[in-house]
Design an enzyme around this catalytic site. Structure first.
Site, PDB file in Angstrom:
ATOM      1  N   ASP A 404       0.855  -1.190   0.000  1.00  0.00           N
ATOM      2  CA  ASP A 404       0.000   0.000   0.000  1.00  0.00           C
ATOM      3  C   ASP A 404       0.890   1.239   0.000  1.00  0.00           C
ATOM      4  O   ASP A 404       2.104   1.151   0.229  1.00  0.00           O
ATOM      5  CB  ASP A 404      -0.895  -0.045   1.247  1.00  0.00           C
ATOM      6  CG  ASP A 404      -1.904   1.083   1.266  1.00  0.00           C
ATOM      7  OD1 ASP A 404      -2.267   1.590   0.187  1.00  0.00           O
ATOM      8  OD2 ASP A 404      -2.333   1.463   2.374  1.00  0.00           O
ATOM      9  N   GLU A 407       2.486   4.726  -4.187  1.00  0.00           N
ATOM     10  CA  GLU A 407       2.472   5.660  -5.344  1.00  0.00           C
ATOM     11  C   GLU A 407       3.809   6.362  -5.509  1.00  0.00           C
ATOM     12  O   GLU A 407       4.151   6.654  -6.657  1.00  0.00           O
ATOM     13  CB  GLU A 407       1.333   6.674  -5.178  1.00  0.00           C
ATOM     14  CG  GLU A 407      -0.049   6.065  -5.238  1.00  0.00           C
ATOM     15  CD  GLU A 407      -0.413   5.237  -4.017  1.00  0.00           C
ATOM     16  OE1 GLU A 407       0.140   5.511  -2.933  1.00  0.00           O
ATOM     17  OE2 GLU A 407      -1.218   4.309  -4.142  1.00  0.00           O
ATOM     18  N   ASP A 481      -9.055   3.645  -1.893  1.00  0.00           N
ATOM     19  CA  ASP A 481      -9.981   4.090  -0.840  1.00  0.00           C
ATOM     20  C   ASP A 481     -11.295   4.632  -1.386  1.00  0.00           C
ATOM     21  O   ASP A 481     -11.539   5.828  -1.401  1.00  0.00           O
ATOM     22  CB  ASP A 481      -9.298   5.149   0.027  1.00  0.00           C
ATOM     23  CG  ASP A 481      -8.107   4.569   0.762  1.00  0.00           C
ATOM     24  OD1 ASP A 481      -7.996   3.323   0.826  1.00  0.00           O
ATOM     25  OD2 ASP A 481      -7.285   5.350   1.269  1.00  0.00           O
TER      26      ASP A 481
HETATM   27  C1  GLC Z   1      -4.667   3.387   2.936  1.00  0.00           C
HETATM   28  C2  GLC Z   1      -5.161   2.153   2.196  1.00  0.00           C
HETATM   29  C3  GLC Z   1      -6.178   1.445   3.041  1.00  0.00           C
HETATM   30  C4  GLC Z   1      -5.561   1.082   4.376  1.00  0.00           C
HETATM   31  C5  GLC Z   1      -5.042   2.337   5.059  1.00  0.00           C
HETATM   32  C6  GLC Z   1      -4.281   2.012   6.340  1.00  0.00           C
HETATM   33  O1  GLC Z   1      -5.682   4.298   3.079  1.00  0.00           O
HETATM   34  O2  GLC Z   1      -5.669   2.480   0.950  1.00  0.00           O
HETATM   35  O3  GLC Z   1      -6.644   0.289   2.393  1.00  0.00           O
HETATM   36  O4  GLC Z   1      -6.495   0.452   5.171  1.00  0.00           O
HETATM   37  O5  GLC Z   1      -4.171   3.017   4.202  1.00  0.00           O
HETATM   38  O6  GLC Z   1      -3.202   1.196   6.079  1.00  0.00           O
END
Ligand code: GLC
Length: 813
Positions: A404, A407, A481
């Site tokens: 995650d 980017e 998200d």
């Molecule tokens: C980001 C991710 C989400 C995750 C959060 C905490 O917002 O997109 O899926 O739960 O980070 O790690």
């Protein structure tokens, strides 16, 4: 008193930029260097390389030499294509066995034609300015439709849209005017009257695709780097997808457990909670393969750690979960906490693994752990280091990793790394601005390759938020998200359909919605739909209402159990489609357009999709709605729930009370369904039933299906440990024959005693099945070989022993 700001230039209108744009100019010479044609123009040159008869690369460059290295998105291409070149007074024409590329000598504009001279694609001259921006416009007839571009908001057809590729962490809002999301796939597919071609701009910096601003042309541009474009001929949309994926690679067959149902939450806070969650799934008999650990599992968000208080015994936890058939996938973000006492940070600094500012200091950014450094995945040695670190997880029995914030997302105004941060790029340093969009993919590549080394022949699973073209080779993608909005449920359909057309078959949204509070009804409708998405995970954010399947009482739970269970029953078919995607690059979840490119009703059909070729899913995506319009393409379509047959080529009104999501199967098709299981890699009994829809007692009826199977977890299938079972149904005036055979019996034997064949809505009433006894449904249910006819539902059920030599059933009608 005014200062000079009073006469700031922007107060006097826009400066005309036109004059700043330069063009390549008139043709000067044609050279050939190996397989590369170099067309010299007055102010620049174009290198053209044919990769096949229907695909070529054209790269604009300045100076004598062209750099023909590509990004990691493009697989090494080899082979000779025979091309004839003819130079005329006004044109240079390159001809392969399938297309001709016509260069206009006056300005080096480029057209692609078929061999009859019919125009396929027209590129106007590439232009650039002193800031290094480049673009070209392309002819756009009135009948144009556009697809691809990976993960974008809005509807299926991108005509009238304008997008930027710049991997961006967009917590909110995911709305049609958001031009950039987490992934960048600079592939645009242009369809005109059912004929398609693709343009892939291999540039990992910022790129722009504008199908809105000009009436008769669309524009593709980039802000930095090279205009390095691939033309991919169709004419069928399927050809474009399959050729694009031969260029950028295809997904490996994922482990079967990765296509089961996944449960996540930001965050399951401790070991006890995770184990309770798993036990609840099993107690409630709701299938589940994976539980995710979001950032709270870590020791103050340090990657490659577990919090010692909340997760005192991760290994024990993992073992207990595995005994229940459940795996853990932990999150791993790229930000490494700046902490002098933290081993990963120490090593990264000591061994020079972190991205640096141009001036030489480590680049630091704020993310969950606070001030953090970021590995420079553009360096192979850093990628290998990062991959190796995953031994920490694999030693605990973990086989999947969730990437995650790659980017990379950073909590600052630009939301990412400074553009002038430097990447080593294996000795060819480039700025972050030039490589931004590839950062996340390189992280997942490093992760995937590390896991492959550590898992001793088991298939890894990597999930990623960010990616670039080719990401499908390393990771599944979830769409970031979203929110618990009906609109976001609806948007997931065109988004994932276009991702599929962009080479990413393994994708899906957070089911139920991530941010905002979901509701019972939204969770039901979204789970019904999500049960058929290639990637199937329920995930929700901290501070939102709980959305595990039992969170809204028994009625909701029962419906969710049914649909999650349905996914597991469809697992043989789904796995088969994943295998197809790995082999030919075609997506599991498809827009109708992929199968019916000449049907004008489907060019922008964004609220229904196909699973494979023949299973049509029409989710309900509005509240308090019990009916919806469904478009059925040509053919006859059988309602999955009621068996009712509908003539296609028209819209119908489907009745869809809360427990029903409309589903239709095309007459003449076969779909394999297995037994309901609690986890996908439960291989104890792989009994399978082939459901044949709309069989007819006539000589022109034929249906076929091939079921691919293997152990679902290892790479042994690559050495031949695989099973392929071909099923055929052939109609005749007096009998209908069902036959089946294994292509290499014994190579891999599935645990199965019996095969089932169910004929839905046949055109006939069976009189007898040669060699099989007519039985009651109870006797069939008890496992006896035989057949039974359900006159009310019009279904013929047959059950036989599964033998390596295959078999045949002749039904007298
Ligand atoms: C980001 C991710 C989400 C995750 C959060 C905490 O917002 O997109 O899926 O739960 O980070 O790690």
């Amino acid at each position: 008193m005014d200062g000079s700001a009073a006469i700031k230039p922007d107060k006097y209108g826009q400066v005309h930029e036109q004059a700043l744009w330069q063009r390549i100019g008139a043709f000067e010479a044609l050279e050939k260097d190996g397989e590369t044609y170099i067309c010299r123009g007055a102010k620049g040159s174009a290198a053209i390389i044919f990769l096949s008869d229907d695909m070529f690369r054209v790269k604009i460059f300045h100076g004598e030499q062209v750099d023909l290295s590509s990004t990691v998105a493009v697989l090494p291409q080899s082979g000779h294509v025979s091309v004839s070149v003819a130079e005329h007074a006004e044109q240079v024409i390159f001809r392969t066995a399938l297309i001709q590329v016509v260069l206009d000598k006056s300005n080096l504009s480029l057209a692609v034609e078929d061999l009859d001279g019919q125009l396929i694609m027209q590129q106007h001259p590439v232009e650039w300015n002193a800031r290094g921006e480049m673009h070209a416009s392309y002819a756009m007839p009135t009948e144009s439709h556009f697809y691809g571009l990976g993960e974008k908001t809005s509807f299926l057809d991108k005509r009238g849209e304008k997008y930027t590729n710049w991997n961006t962490d967009v917590y909110a809002p995911h709305v049609p005017e958001i031009e950039a999301l987490y992934e960048s796939i600079p592939l645009l597919i242009h369809m005109v009257e059912g004929r398609s071609y693709g343009l892939f701009l291999d540039n990992p910096g910022r790129s722009d695709f504008d199908m809105r601003s000009h009436e008769t042309s669309f524009k593709i541009g980039c802000s930095t780097g090279a205009y390095d474009l691939y033309f991919i001929h169709g004419p069928q949309l399927k050809d474009v997808v399959s050729r694009y994926t031969s260029l950028t690679g295809r997904m490996d067959l994922p482990p079967k457990w990765a296509i089961g149902y996944h449960q996540s939450r930001y965050s399951y806070m401790n070991q006890q909670e995770v184990l309770e969650l798993a036990r609840t799934f099993r107690a409630k008999q709701i299938p589940c393969d994976v539980i995710y650990l979001d950032i709270h599992y870590m020791d103050e968000y340090r990657v490659f750690t577990f919090d010692p208080v909340r997760f005192p015994d991760p290994k024990g936890m993992m073992e207990e979960l595995r005994s229940m058939g459940i795996r853990i996938v932990p999150i791993v973000d790229p930000g490494v906490k700046k902490d002098a006492k933290y081993k990963i940070y120490q090593e990264g600094v000591r061994e020079n693994h972190f991205v640096k500012k141009m001036e030489g200091d480590i680049y630091f950014g704020e993310v969950w752990p606070g001030t953090s450094a970021f590995p420079d995945f553009t360096e192979d040695r850093t990628a290998a280091w990062w991959g190796d670190k995953h031994k920490y997880y694999t030693d605990l029995g973990i086989q999947g990793i969730w990437n995650d914030m790659n980017e990379p997302a950073i909590f600052n105004e630009s939301k990412t790394m400074d553009l002038d941060a430097m990447h080593g790029n294996n000795g060819k340093p480039l700025t972050h601005e030039e490589l931004h969009n590839i950062y996340g993919m390189l992280m997942s590549k490093a992760t995937y390759e590390g896991l492959c080394e550590q898992l001793d022949g088991q298939r890894p699973f990597v999930l990623t938020r960010a990616g670039y073209a080719g990401i499908q080779r390393y990771a599944a993608v979830w769409t970031g998200d979203n929110r618990s909005f009906w609109e976001h449920m609806a948007m997931a359909m065109p988004m994932v359909m276009n991702m599929g057309l962009s080479g990413i078959p393994f994708a899906g949204p957070d089911i139920g919605g991530f941010a905002h509070d979901t509701s019972s009804e939204l969770l039901i409708r979204w789970t019904q739909m999500g049960a058929f998405f290639p990637y199937c995970r329920n995930h929700s954010a901290i501070g939102t209402v709980r959305q595990e399947p039992w969170s809204f009482g028994e009625k909701t739970e029962a419906i969710l159990r049914e649909y999650i269970g349905l996914r597991y029953r469809f697992m043989p078919h789904l796995y088969n489609l994943f295998h197809d995607a790995a082999v030919n690059g075609l997506p599991v979840l498809r827009p109708l357009l992929l199968e019916y490119p000449n049907d004008p009703n489907v060019t922008n059909l964004s609220d229904q999709f196909l699973i494979g070729e023949d299973l049509l899913i029409a989710p309900v995506y509005r509240p308090d709605t019990t009916h919806r319009a469904v478009y059925l393409p040509e053919g006859t379509w059988i309602d999955y729930w009621t068996g009712e047959a509908h003539a296609g080529g028209r819209h119908i009104l489907a009745h869809a009370p809360l427990e029903i999501m409309p589903m239709y199967v095309k007459a003449g098709s076969i779909i394999a369904e297995g037994l309901l299981k609690q986890s996908a890699d439960d291989t104890a009994n792989e009994q399978v039933t082939f459901h044949v829809y709309g069989a007819a007692a006539s000589a022109d009826f034929a249906a076929a299906y091939k079921l691919y199977e293997d152990d679902g977890v290892s790479f042994a299938h690559q050495q031949g440990a695989r099973s392929e079972l071909a099923v055929q149904v052939a109609g005749g005036s007096e009998s209908v024959t069902v036959s089946w055979s294994y292509s290499s019996p014994g190579a891999f034997r599935v645990n199965r005693e019996q095969l089932g064949f169910t004929l839905h809505q046949p055109s006939f009433v069976p009189k007898a099945v040669a060699g099989l006894a007519q039985l009651s449904f109870d006797a069939l249910g008890a496992g006896q070989a035989g057949w039974a006819w359900d006159a009310v539902k019009r279904e013929l059920h047959m059950q036989v022993a599964d033998r390596a030599e295959g078999g045949q059933l002749e039904i007298t009608v």
